[in-house]
Design a protein around this motif. Structure first.
Motif, PDB file in Angstrom:
ATOM      1  N   HIS A   2       0.833  -1.189   0.000  1.00  0.00           N
ATOM      2  CA  HIS A   2       0.000   0.000   0.000  1.00  0.00           C
ATOM      3  C   HIS A   2       0.875   1.250   0.000  1.00  0.00           C
ATOM      4  O   HIS A   2       2.052   1.222   0.343  1.00  0.00           O
ATOM      5  N   LEU A   3       0.253   2.373  -0.380  1.00  0.00           N
ATOM      6  CA  LEU A   3       0.996   3.629  -0.431  1.00  0.00           C
ATOM      7  C   LEU A   3       1.541   4.001   0.948  1.00  0.00           C
ATOM      8  O   LEU A   3       2.679   4.485   1.065  1.00  0.00           O
ATOM      9  N   ALA A   4       0.740   3.744   1.996  1.00  0.00           N
ATOM     10  CA  ALA A   4       1.196   4.060   3.353  1.00  0.00           C
ATOM     11  C   ALA A   4       2.443   3.270   3.720  1.00  0.00           C
ATOM     12  O   ALA A   4       3.368   3.802   4.353  1.00  0.00           O
ATOM     13  N   GLU A   5       2.491   2.005   3.309  1.00  0.00           N
ATOM     14  CA  GLU A   5       3.660   1.179   3.615  1.00  0.00           C
ATOM     15  C   GLU A   5       4.891   1.644   2.848  1.00  0.00           C
ATOM     16  O   GLU A   5       6.016   1.614   3.373  1.00  0.00           O
ATOM     17  N   VAL A   6       4.679   2.082   1.596  1.00  0.00           N
ATOM     18  CA  VAL A   6       5.792   2.613   0.801  1.00  0.00           C
ATOM     19  C   VAL A   6       6.351   3.872   1.454  1.00  0.00           C
ATOM     20  O   VAL A   6       7.573   4.058   1.557  1.00  0.00           O
ATOM     21  N   LEU A   7       5.460   4.750   1.934  1.00  0.00           N
ATOM     22  CA  LEU A   7       5.901   5.982   2.595  1.00  0.00           C
ATOM     23  C   LEU A   7       6.638   5.675   3.894  1.00  0.00           C
ATOM     24  O   LEU A   7       7.659   6.309   4.203  1.00  0.00           O
ATOM     25  N   LEU A   8       6.131   4.701   4.648  1.00  0.00           N
ATOM     26  CA  LEU A   8       6.805   4.330   5.896  1.00  0.00           C
ATOM     27  C   LEU A   8       8.189   3.739   5.625  1.00  0.00           C
ATOM     28  O   LEU A   8       9.152   4.044   6.330  1.00  0.00           O
ATOM     29  N   ALA A   9       8.280   2.905   4.598  1.00  0.00           N
ATOM     30  CA  ALA A   9       9.576   2.326   4.239  1.00  0.00           C
ATOM     31  C   ALA A   9      10.550   3.415   3.801  1.00  0.00           C
ATOM     32  O   ALA A   9      11.729   3.398   4.173  1.00  0.00           O
ATOM     33  N   GLY A  10      10.045   4.370   3.011  1.00  0.00           N
ATOM     34  CA  GLY A  10      10.899   5.478   2.593  1.00  0.00           C
ATOM     35  C   GLY A  10      11.358   6.322   3.765  1.00  0.00           C
ATOM     36  O   GLY A  10      12.517   6.764   3.813  1.00  0.00           O
ATOM     37  N   LEU A  11      10.449   6.555   4.723  1.00  0.00           N
ATOM     38  CA  LEU A  11      10.817   7.314   5.923  1.00  0.00           C
ATOM     39  C   LEU A  11      11.893   6.595   6.714  1.00  0.00           C
ATOM     40  O   LEU A  11      12.859   7.222   7.195  1.00  0.00           O
ATOM     41  N   LEU A  12      11.758   5.290   6.853  1.00  0.00           N
ATOM     42  CA  LEU A  12      12.762   4.513   7.587  1.00  0.00           C
ATOM     43  C   LEU A  12      14.119   4.560   6.898  1.00  0.00           C
ATOM     44  O   LEU A  12      15.159   4.681   7.564  1.00  0.00           O
ATOM     45  N   ILE A  17      19.712   6.520   6.890  1.00  0.00           N
ATOM     46  CA  ILE A  17      20.873   7.116   6.231  1.00  0.00           C
ATOM     47  C   ILE A  17      21.374   8.325   7.009  1.00  0.00           C
ATOM     48  O   ILE A  17      22.578   8.460   7.280  1.00  0.00           O
ATOM     49  N   VAL A  18      20.459   9.223   7.389  1.00  0.00           N
ATOM     50  CA  VAL A  18      20.861  10.431   8.112  1.00  0.00           C
ATOM     51  C   VAL A  18      21.468  10.077   9.464  1.00  0.00           C
ATOM     52  O   VAL A  18      22.503  10.609   9.868  1.00  0.00           O
ATOM     53  N   SER A  19      20.824   9.151  10.175  1.00  0.00           N
ATOM     54  CA  SER A  19      21.310   8.768  11.491  1.00  0.00           C
ATOM     55  C   SER A  19      22.682   8.105  11.411  1.00  0.00           C
ATOM     56  O   SER A  19      23.579   8.402  12.213  1.00  0.00           O
ATOM     57  N   LEU A  53      23.929   4.939  17.130  1.00  0.00           N
ATOM     58  CA  LEU A  53      24.485   4.199  16.005  1.00  0.00           C
ATOM     59  C   LEU A  53      24.110   2.720  16.081  1.00  0.00           C
ATOM     60  O   LEU A  53      23.751   2.103  15.061  1.00  0.00           O
ATOM     61  N   LEU A  54      24.179   2.136  17.268  1.00  0.00           N
ATOM     62  CA  LEU A  54      23.762   0.738  17.422  1.00  0.00           C
ATOM     63  C   LEU A  54      22.283   0.567  17.107  1.00  0.00           C
ATOM     64  O   LEU A  54      21.883  -0.409  16.447  1.00  0.00           O
ATOM     65  N   LEU A  55      21.466   1.497  17.577  1.00  0.00           N
ATOM     66  CA  LEU A  55      20.036   1.439  17.298  1.00  0.00           C
ATOM     67  C   LEU A  55      19.778   1.526  15.797  1.00  0.00           C
ATOM     68  O   LEU A  55      18.899   0.843  15.252  1.00  0.00           O
ATOM     69  N   THR A  56      20.566   2.355  15.125  1.00  0.00           N
ATOM     70  CA  THR A  56      20.410   2.528  13.679  1.00  0.00           C
ATOM     71  C   THR A  56      20.792   1.269  12.922  1.00  0.00           C
ATOM     72  O   THR A  56      20.066   0.811  12.033  1.00  0.00           O
ATOM     73  N   ILE A  57      21.923   0.699  13.273  1.00  0.00           N
ATOM     74  CA  ILE A  57      22.445  -0.449  12.522  1.00  0.00           C
ATOM     75  C   ILE A  57      21.659  -1.727  12.800  1.00  0.00           C
ATOM     76  O   ILE A  57      21.426  -2.538  11.893  1.00  0.00           O
ATOM     77  N   CYS A 281       8.721   5.222  14.084  1.00  0.00           N
ATOM     78  CA  CYS A 281       9.634   5.970  13.221  1.00  0.00           C
ATOM     79  C   CYS A 281      10.014   7.312  13.842  1.00  0.00           C
ATOM     80  O   CYS A 281      11.154   7.769  13.706  1.00  0.00           O
ATOM     81  N   LEU A 282       9.049   7.949  14.515  1.00  0.00           N
ATOM     82  CA  LEU A 282       9.361   9.208  15.205  1.00  0.00           C
ATOM     83  C   LEU A 282      10.403   8.990  16.299  1.00  0.00           C
ATOM     84  O   LEU A 282      11.312   9.806  16.476  1.00  0.00           O
ATOM     85  N   ALA A 283      10.266   7.892  17.038  1.00  0.00           N
ATOM     86  CA  ALA A 283      11.265   7.584  18.066  1.00  0.00           C
ATOM     87  C   ALA A 283      12.632   7.326  17.436  1.00  0.00           C
ATOM     88  O   ALA A 283      13.666   7.758  17.965  1.00  0.00           O
ATOM     89  N   TYR A 284      12.638   6.628  16.288  1.00  0.00           N
ATOM     90  CA  TYR A 284      13.905   6.408  15.580  1.00  0.00           C
ATOM     91  C   TYR A 284      14.504   7.718  15.088  1.00  0.00           C
ATOM     92  O   TYR A 284      15.732   7.865  15.031  1.00  0.00           O
ATOM     93  N   SER A 285      13.649   8.654  14.700  1.00  0.00           N
ATOM     94  CA  SER A 285      14.154   9.913  14.128  1.00  0.00           C
ATOM     95  C   SER A 285      14.967  10.718  15.126  1.00  0.00           C
ATOM     96  O   SER A 285      15.763  11.573  14.732  1.00  0.00           O
ATOM     97  N   LYS A 286      14.789  10.461  16.427  1.00  0.00           N
ATOM     98  CA  LYS A 286      15.602  11.164  17.418  1.00  0.00           C
ATOM     99  C   LYS A 286      17.076  10.804  17.262  1.00  0.00           C
ATOM    100  O   LYS A 286      17.960  11.647  17.505  1.00  0.00           O
ATOM    101  N   ALA A 287      17.348   9.582  16.833  1.00  0.00           N
ATOM    102  CA  ALA A 287      18.732   9.181  16.599  1.00  0.00           C
ATOM    103  C   ALA A 287      19.353   9.967  15.455  1.00  0.00           C
ATOM    104  O   ALA A 287      20.563  10.210  15.444  1.00  0.00           O
TER     105      ALA A 287
END
Length: 339
Positions: A2-12, A17-19, A53-57, A281-287
């Motif tokens: 679904h489009l929502a899943e594609v957007l979530l995957a792209g966000l992740l 990459i940024v983290s 970094l560990l959380l990201t990897i 994903c928001l919690a991950y974005s803090k990293a």
């Protein structure tokens, strides 16, 4: 998909990459610069970046695969290990941010006694407590088999399947978030509001000196006077913006996930799976945000990165002015360009 899943995957993918790059840059700056290593706050920053970094990897790719495949990505043993790490690393990063705020508070409120109040030994004790505190909850959850895959968050995390242990799990979850998120938030608010109070005091003192100077300089050009008044206004707002970023990023990134986990405990409440993954994903974005909030946007880190780039490209390095940011505090904004 679904489009929502594609957007979530792209966000992740974007957060990953940024983290990954940003936290690696922080660690590289720490290893490269002797000046950064001398600072006590560098211990907290390295611990924060290492945990992120560990959380990201380890954890972000697991959630990404779960979003794509709609199922647990790995076996039970590996899933429990990932759930253990996520619980530990998330709590550790929150406590590291609280430790950084305490360091700022001591540096600003007690500048003359900072070196005696915040030594390497003190910082190591604080980090030791953070590790013990963070290890307690995942160890308990592992012993009670409360680490499992949750389809609501598409990740291996705190989760209970046995209805008989629900009541104990509810109590454990409340205590866990109170001892990690709420404790860190209270420390952040207390320390940074004290820092803001001191910064505003310095701003008011500089404003008085500026106004007295403008009154004495009767022949000053109107454009110069206007620039002084504009700088005076920006100086008052700068400290407030920095404090708002420190506290605001913590709340925006972690609060939705924590609130969702607590609401989930209520009987007959069904959380939408897409919202569960978004909060994750928001919690991950803090990293991904932490390196910029605490390190990379500071002038000292910019200079170190520039020196690294110049050395890689074999450019001639220009002598630096010996910028000292061992007490890189918020009231610098008010003391900078006082004239």
């Amino acid at each position: 998909m679904h489009l929502a899943e594609v957007l979530l995957a792209g966000l992740l993918i974007a957060v990953f990459i940024v983290s990954l790059l940003a936290n690696l840059l922080v660690l590289i700056c720490f290893l490269y610069s002797a000046e950064i290593r001398k600072q006590v706050s560098g211990i907290f920053l390295v611990n924060l970046s290492f945990c992120n970094l560990l959380l990201t990897i380890l954890n972000m790719p697991s959630t990404f695969l779960a979003v794509l495949n709609h199922q647990q990505p790995f076996g039970d043993c590996l899933c429990k290990a990932l759930g253990f790490l996520e619980t530990f690393l998330t709590s550790n990063t929150m406590l590291s941010m609280a430790a950084l705020s305490i360091d700022k508070w001591i540096a600003v409120v007690f500048p003359l006694s900072y070196t005696s109040k915040m030594r390497y030994k003190d910082a190591a004790i604080m980090m030791g407590y953070a590790w013990l505190h963070s290890l307690t909850f995942p160890l308990v959850s592992l012993f009670l088999s409360w680490l499992d895959y949750s389809s609501m968050y598409a990740s291996c995390t705190l989760h209970v399947q046995d209805a008989q242990g629900t009541r104990r799990f509810v109590a454990f979850t409340i205590v866990f978030h109170a001892a990690s998120f709420m404790l860190s938030l209270v420390i952040l608010c207390f320390t940074y509001l004290k820092v803001l109070k001191v910064a505003r005091f310095h701003c008011r003192r500089i404003d008085i000196i500026t106004m007295q100077t403008l009154v004495l300089l009767v022949d000053i050009h109107p454009s110069v006077k206007q620039r002084c008044l504009s700088e005076q206004k920006r100086r008052r707002q700068r400290a407030t913006k920095k404090i708002s970023i420190f506290i605001g990023s913590f709340v925006v990134c972690f609060a939705p996930y924590v609130i969702t986990r607590l609401i989930e405990l209520l009987p007959y409440v069904k959380i939408n799976s897409y919202w569960g993954i978004v909060s994750k994903c928001l919690a991950y974005s803090k990293a991904a945000a932490d390196p910029f909030v605490y390190s990379l946007l500071r002038q000292q880190y910019k200079k170190v990165l520039l020196n690294i780039v110049n050395r890689i490209l074999k450019r001639e390095l220009y002598p630096s002015s010996g910028y000292n940011s061992s007490l890189d505090t918020e009231n610098e904004c008010c003391l900078h360009r006082a004239s």
